[in-house]
Design a protein around this motif. Sequence first.
Motif, PDB file in Angstrom:
ATOM      1  N   HIS A  53       3.209  -5.390   2.635  1.00 29.18           N
ATOM      2  CA  HIS A  53       2.288  -4.253   2.586  1.00 29.18           C
ATOM      3  C   HIS A  53       3.088  -2.951   2.583  1.00 29.18           C
ATOM      4  CE1 HIS A  53      -1.298  -1.991   4.614  1.00 29.18           C
ATOM      5  NE2 HIS A  53      -1.099  -1.635   3.364  1.00 29.18           N
ATOM      6  N   ASP A  57       3.743   0.009  -0.409  1.00 29.07           N
ATOM      7  CA  ASP A  57       3.610   1.442  -0.188  1.00 29.07           C
ATOM      8  C   ASP A  57       4.897   2.185  -0.517  1.00 29.07           C
ATOM      9  OD1 ASP A  57       0.930   1.483   0.526  1.00 29.07           O
ATOM     10  OD2 ASP A  57       1.362   0.990   2.595  1.00 29.07           O
ATOM     11  N   SER A  60       4.498   2.691  -4.058  1.00 29.72           N
ATOM     12  CA  SER A  60       3.503   3.747  -4.255  1.00 29.72           C
ATOM     13  C   SER A  60       4.109   5.124  -4.014  1.00 29.72           C
ATOM     14  CB  SER A  60       2.315   3.522  -3.310  1.00 29.72           C
ATOM     15  OG  SER A  60       1.348   4.530  -3.472  1.00 29.72           O
ATOM     16  N   LEU A  98      -0.424  -5.129  -5.648  1.00 27.31           N
ATOM     17  CA  LEU A  98      -1.108  -5.336  -4.369  1.00 27.31           C
ATOM     18  C   LEU A  98      -1.957  -6.605  -4.382  1.00 27.31           C
ATOM     19  CD1 LEU A  98      -2.404  -1.770  -3.370  1.00 27.31           C
ATOM     20  CD2 LEU A  98      -0.833  -3.192  -2.052  1.00 27.31           C
ATOM     21  N   SER A 154      -3.441  10.090  -1.004  1.00 23.07           N
ATOM     22  CA  SER A 154      -3.445   8.643  -1.195  1.00 23.07           C
ATOM     23  C   SER A 154      -2.261   8.006  -0.469  1.00 23.07           C
ATOM     24  CB  SER A 154      -3.390   8.322  -2.691  1.00 23.07           C
ATOM     25  OG  SER A 154      -3.251   6.938  -2.899  1.00 23.07           O
ATOM     26  N   HIS A 158      -2.322   5.436   2.808  1.00 25.07           N
ATOM     27  CA  HIS A 158      -1.614   4.152   2.774  1.00 25.07           C
ATOM     28  C   HIS A 158      -0.737   4.012   4.023  1.00 25.07           C
ATOM     29  CE1 HIS A 158      -2.363   1.855  -0.881  1.00 25.07           C
ATOM     30  NE2 HIS A 158      -2.513   2.999  -1.529  1.00 25.07           N
ATOM     31  N   THR A 161      -2.815   3.473   7.206  1.00 26.46           N
ATOM     32  CA  THR A 161      -3.301   2.095   7.342  1.00 26.46           C
ATOM     33  C   THR A 161      -2.144   1.133   7.626  1.00 26.46           C
ATOM     34  OG1 THR A 161      -3.253   1.875   4.923  1.00 26.46           O
ATOM     35  CG2 THR A 161      -5.362   2.413   5.922  1.00 26.46           C
ATOM     36  N   ASP A 162      -0.949   1.469   7.133  1.00 25.99           N
ATOM     37  CA  ASP A 162       0.243   0.686   7.490  1.00 25.99           C
ATOM     38  C   ASP A 162       0.452   0.705   8.997  1.00 25.99           C
ATOM     39  OD1 ASP A 162       0.936  -0.121   5.003  1.00 25.99           O
ATOM     40  OD2 ASP A 162       2.505   1.347   4.683  1.00 25.99           O
ATOM     41  N   VAL A 199      -8.252  -2.663  -1.122  1.00 27.22           N
ATOM     42  CA  VAL A 199      -7.575  -1.425  -1.531  1.00 27.22           C
ATOM     43  C   VAL A 199      -7.057  -1.532  -2.969  1.00 27.22           C
ATOM     44  CG1 VAL A 199      -5.564   0.040  -1.109  1.00 27.22           C
ATOM     45  CG2 VAL A 199      -6.942  -0.749   0.812  1.00 27.22           C
TER      46      VAL A 199
END
Length: 306
Positions: A53, A57, A60, A98, A154, A158, A161-162, A199
């Motif tokens: 995860h 990111d 990202s 993802l 955004s 991310h 939430t990580d 997501v």
Amino acid sequence: MENHHNHNHGHHHHQVEGKNLLFSIVLNIVITVAQVIGGILSGSLALISDALHNFSDVLSLVFSYVAHKLSRKKASVNQTFGYKRAELIAAFVNAMTLIVVALFLVFEATERFFHPQIIEFGLVIWLSILGIAMNGLSVLLLKNDADKNLNMKSAYLHLFTDMLASVAVLIGGLLMKYFQWFWVDSVLTLVIAIYLIIVGFDLLKKSTQMLMLFTPSHLDINDIISEVHKISGVNKLHHIHVWYLNEEELHLEAHLDCSEDIKMSEFNVLLDKVEQVLLEKFHINHINIQPEYKKEEDSKDFIVQD
């Protein structure tokens, strides 16, 4: 064709702190490497899933940084829009990644649930604490930029939430330590994987819609037509296309049939009124309008596939 861009009041390009983004990338690479190694050594699938995860990111954030740099490049005769859609391509690729990663985790977690393994919970606990600390720092670094730029927002969400995922892994590690509930590891992996699918699918849907130049979901073409037709001097707005070039630029191109045979100087006044309505009511900031008057051979359908 009249080509008007409402640069002054339609949208604003905010200077994003690239150094904060770079620092966040470095922090997340450290977290990812540490959690992968720790996950392998401890046997914790939840830790590895959290690492993947985090890695998604990292990609990202890298895409966001590259897109941020590319967006500063000026348009040219070969790239008339510059590199403004690079962000969308990056988002599409990231979304696909993802979902693939999440499906792999679902498979692995299901297998592990029926064949639980003893996990070195000490590593899980300490590495999840490391994840909370570093993601928390990244969140603080990007908070200011997130308030100014949708792309950075955004990335900020991310990372936030990580941090929450690392909190979940920490709770799982404590449950394994004090209650020997090793099955919690598989449950946490499934929860993280389901979150990644949600997501990823949302990101995939949005990026695909933008890449395909679909009409934004929050806009109704009929509402646009209704408002423009209220303006004196307008007969019919037709041949309408509305799309996002990127997250900041909302474009409209159309043909405008005037009710009277007016001079171009008079049409400019009419066009200003149309632009004002489109900007204030629909936040459309790039407008291309082709003026017409009783052009009978031209289709007057609202939507025409040229």
